[in-house]
Scaffold this motif. Sequence first.
Motif, PDB file in Angstrom:
ATOM      1  N   ASN A 165      -1.462  -5.147  -9.760  1.00  0.00           N
ATOM      2  CA  ASN A 165      -2.488  -6.038 -10.304  1.00  0.00           C
ATOM      3  C   ASN A 165      -2.360  -7.446  -9.719  1.00  0.00           C
ATOM      4  O   ASN A 165      -3.369  -8.118  -9.465  1.00  0.00           O
ATOM      5  N   THR A 166      -1.138  -7.876  -9.487  1.00  0.00           N
ATOM      6  CA  THR A 166      -0.901  -9.187  -8.878  1.00  0.00           C
ATOM      7  C   THR A 166      -1.398  -9.205  -7.439  1.00  0.00           C
ATOM      8  O   THR A 166      -2.063 -10.149  -6.999  1.00  0.00           O
ATOM      9  N   ILE A 167      -1.103  -8.139  -6.705  1.00  0.00           N
ATOM     10  CA  ILE A 167      -1.552  -8.043  -5.313  1.00  0.00           C
ATOM     11  C   ILE A 167      -3.074  -8.053  -5.233  1.00  0.00           C
ATOM     12  O   ILE A 167      -3.677  -8.740  -4.397  1.00  0.00           O
ATOM     13  N   LEU A 168      -3.731  -7.305  -6.117  1.00  0.00           N
ATOM     14  CA  LEU A 168      -5.182  -7.160  -6.066  1.00  0.00           C
ATOM     15  C   LEU A 168      -5.931  -8.414  -6.516  1.00  0.00           C
ATOM     16  O   LEU A 168      -7.148  -8.519  -6.305  1.00  0.00           O
ATOM     17  N   GLN A 169      -5.227  -9.359  -7.122  1.00  0.00           N
ATOM     18  CA  GLN A 169      -5.864 -10.637  -7.454  1.00  0.00           C
ATOM     19  C   GLN A 169      -6.315 -11.368  -6.196  1.00  0.00           C
ATOM     20  O   GLN A 169      -7.245 -12.172  -6.222  1.00  0.00           O
ATOM     21  N   ASN A 170      -5.643 -11.068  -5.085  1.00  0.00           N
ATOM     22  CA  ASN A 170      -6.018 -11.646  -3.788  1.00  0.00           C
ATOM     23  C   ASN A 170      -6.602 -10.551  -2.897  1.00  0.00           C
ATOM     24  O   ASN A 170      -6.171 -10.353  -1.762  1.00  0.00           O
ATOM     25  N   PHE A 171      -7.597  -9.851  -3.422  1.00  0.00           N
ATOM     26  CA  PHE A 171      -8.125  -8.670  -2.734  1.00  0.00           C
ATOM     27  C   PHE A 171      -8.585  -8.977  -1.313  1.00  0.00           C
ATOM     28  O   PHE A 171      -8.398  -8.176  -0.392  1.00  0.00           O
ATOM     29  N   LEU A 172      -9.202 -10.121  -1.089  1.00  0.00           N
ATOM     30  CA  LEU A 172      -9.778 -10.431   0.219  1.00  0.00           C
ATOM     31  C   LEU A 172      -8.742 -10.860   1.257  1.00  0.00           C
ATOM     32  O   LEU A 172      -9.054 -10.955   2.441  1.00  0.00           O
ATOM     33  N   ASN A 173      -7.511 -11.101   0.831  1.00  0.00           N
ATOM     34  CA  ASN A 173      -6.449 -11.462   1.776  1.00  0.00           C
ATOM     35  C   ASN A 173      -6.222 -10.322   2.759  1.00  0.00           C
ATOM     36  O   ASN A 173      -6.144  -9.163   2.365  1.00  0.00           O
ATOM     37  N   HIS A 174      -6.111 -10.633   4.026  1.00  0.00           N
ATOM     38  CA  HIS A 174      -5.953  -9.596   5.047  1.00  0.00           C
ATOM     39  C   HIS A 174      -4.692  -8.763   4.848  1.00  0.00           C
ATOM     40  O   HIS A 174      -4.618  -7.622   5.324  1.00  0.00           O
ATOM     41  N   GLU A 175      -3.698  -9.305   4.170  1.00  0.00           N
ATOM     42  CA  GLU A 175      -2.439  -8.577   3.981  1.00  0.00           C
ATOM     43  C   GLU A 175      -2.482  -7.618   2.787  1.00  0.00           C
ATOM     44  O   GLU A 175      -1.579  -6.803   2.610  1.00  0.00           O
ATOM     45  N   THR A 176      -3.539  -7.698   1.972  1.00  0.00           N
ATOM     46  CA  THR A 176      -3.592  -6.897   0.745  1.00  0.00           C
ATOM     47  C   THR A 176      -3.500  -5.387   0.986  1.00  0.00           C
ATOM     48  O   THR A 176      -2.706  -4.705   0.330  1.00  0.00           O
ATOM     49  N   PRO A 177      -4.282  -4.806   1.912  1.00  0.00           N
ATOM     50  CA  PRO A 177      -4.166  -3.353   2.119  1.00  0.00           C
ATOM     51  C   PRO A 177      -2.750  -2.910   2.481  1.00  0.00           C
ATOM     52  O   PRO A 177      -2.263  -1.894   1.964  1.00  0.00           O
ATOM     53  N   ALA A 178      -2.081  -3.657   3.349  1.00  0.00           N
ATOM     54  CA  ALA A 178      -0.716  -3.292   3.756  1.00  0.00           C
ATOM     55  C   ALA A 178       0.253  -3.376   2.580  1.00  0.00           C
ATOM     56  O   ALA A 178       1.144  -2.535   2.424  1.00  0.00           O
ATOM     57  N   LYS A 179       0.063  -4.391   1.737  1.00  0.00           N
ATOM     58  CA  LYS A 179       0.931  -4.530   0.557  1.00  0.00           C
ATOM     59  C   LYS A 179       0.723  -3.371  -0.423  1.00  0.00           C
ATOM     60  O   LYS A 179       1.679  -2.862  -1.016  1.00  0.00           O
TER      61      LYS A 179
ATOM     62  N   GLU B 103       2.361  -0.222   0.998  1.00  0.00           N
ATOM     63  CA  GLU B 103       3.818  -0.253   0.837  1.00  0.00           C
ATOM     64  C   GLU B 103       4.211   0.018  -0.614  1.00  0.00           C
ATOM     65  O   GLU B 103       5.172   0.745  -0.881  1.00  0.00           O
ATOM     66  N   LEU B 104       3.457  -0.541  -1.551  1.00  0.00           N
ATOM     67  CA  LEU B 104       3.780  -0.376  -2.966  1.00  0.00           C
ATOM     68  C   LEU B 104       3.676   1.088  -3.393  1.00  0.00           C
ATOM     69  O   LEU B 104       4.496   1.560  -4.190  1.00  0.00           O
ATOM     70  N   TYR B 105       2.672   1.800  -2.850  1.00  0.00           N
ATOM     71  CA  TYR B 105       2.441   3.183  -3.290  1.00  0.00           C
ATOM     72  C   TYR B 105       3.100   4.235  -2.391  1.00  0.00           C
ATOM     73  O   TYR B 105       2.899   5.423  -2.606  1.00  0.00           O
ATOM     74  N   LYS B 106       3.874   3.767  -1.413  1.00  0.00           N
ATOM     75  CA  LYS B 106       4.597   4.722  -0.588  1.00  0.00           C
ATOM     76  C   LYS B 106       5.617   5.459  -1.471  1.00  0.00           C
ATOM     77  O   LYS B 106       6.453   4.835  -2.137  1.00  0.00           O
TER      78      LYS B 106
END
Length: 377
Positions: free
Chosen positions: A146-160, A163-166
């Motif tokens: 939820n913290t990561i998705l607060q910055n959804f438009l950040n280019h690094e969000t998909p990679a984060k 990694e979290l769901y690996k």
Amino acid sequence: MKNKFLLILLLSSVFCLAQSSKTENIQILIDSVANRMIKKPLIHSTSIAIVYQGKEFIGHYGELEKGKKNCPDNKTIYEIGSISKTFAGTLAAKAVCEKKLNIEDEIQKYLPEDYPNLKYGNQPILIKHLLSHTSGLPNMLPLEANTILQNFLNHETPAKIDELYKNYGEKDFLRDLHKVKIDTVPGYKYSYSSTGSLLVAFILEKVYKTKYEKLLTDFLTNDIAMQNTKINLSNQETKKLAVGYHSDNSVITSPMPQLPWGASGNMKSTVPDMIKYIKFELENNKIVAESHQPIVKFSKEFSIGYFWNIDTDDQKLGTFYIHHGGVPRSQCFIYIIPKYDLGAFIISNQSGADTAKVMSEAINEIFGKMTLIEKNI
């Protein structure tokens, strides 16, 4: 008698021409709107499907990769994101119709161990609270998502997120469920929760004693003839999966990572299969009728059924059912409008700040002008 026959023949010909003209005009309308849509910033492809009074209209436009002339087609497989939740809701409605499930049940009844945290005071979370996004559960588990998705438009969000769901599986989800704190009485406050839809899938597994993915695939294949809609793809099918772009990043984004059960946003489908889903929804059989029942009414204009958003604000369209789907590299909408025997699906392989707005404007223009075509025929 001969004159009467000729009159009938003439009227029949006029009717056929009118119907043919209407069909052509609707397709021209869809083409016009779509071709303008893909000229918008960042949006360079779209697929649109309309079902209207039994007739099907499908269009594919633009390029999946700019400059490569690879227009999507009927074999293109798309990630449909949270529209996946409506399928979970449909399966829950099926279970209710078969008297295998009661949405008034406490979710604790189906959980493998005690979760004293999944209540507010003495008020437990019920299945209907999961289906209506009123459980008080967080949008995502683990909570870091939820913290990561607060910055959804950040280019690094998909990679984060990747990694979290690996290697994040069902056991991890059930472990993290203990960390949740419910801070309001369930059943009243709308708070969108993918966690809730994953729990519905888990409960359906317990009810049917079948893995959710098999339960879903069997239903889609046997009841709706959707052969190309699933959670996990084969290697061959993966080759047909549409590439996509996140935010304003020009680099192709990786697919949405697999979440436990996959019910919240991991489904993939083709446009012809989504046409079949729309037709199934418009049939209004007992399963659909149950899934469209309002569980919670938040206002005169808005309520929630079995994960379906129910809109009663548009006097022209009447009561209709809608859901948005989004992953880091695609966004889509589905609309079911019983009053006009009308349904629509629209998708783009781009997921940015304005994608949903652009798509909803396009569909609203199509709906508005379709009514004018109907009047003029």
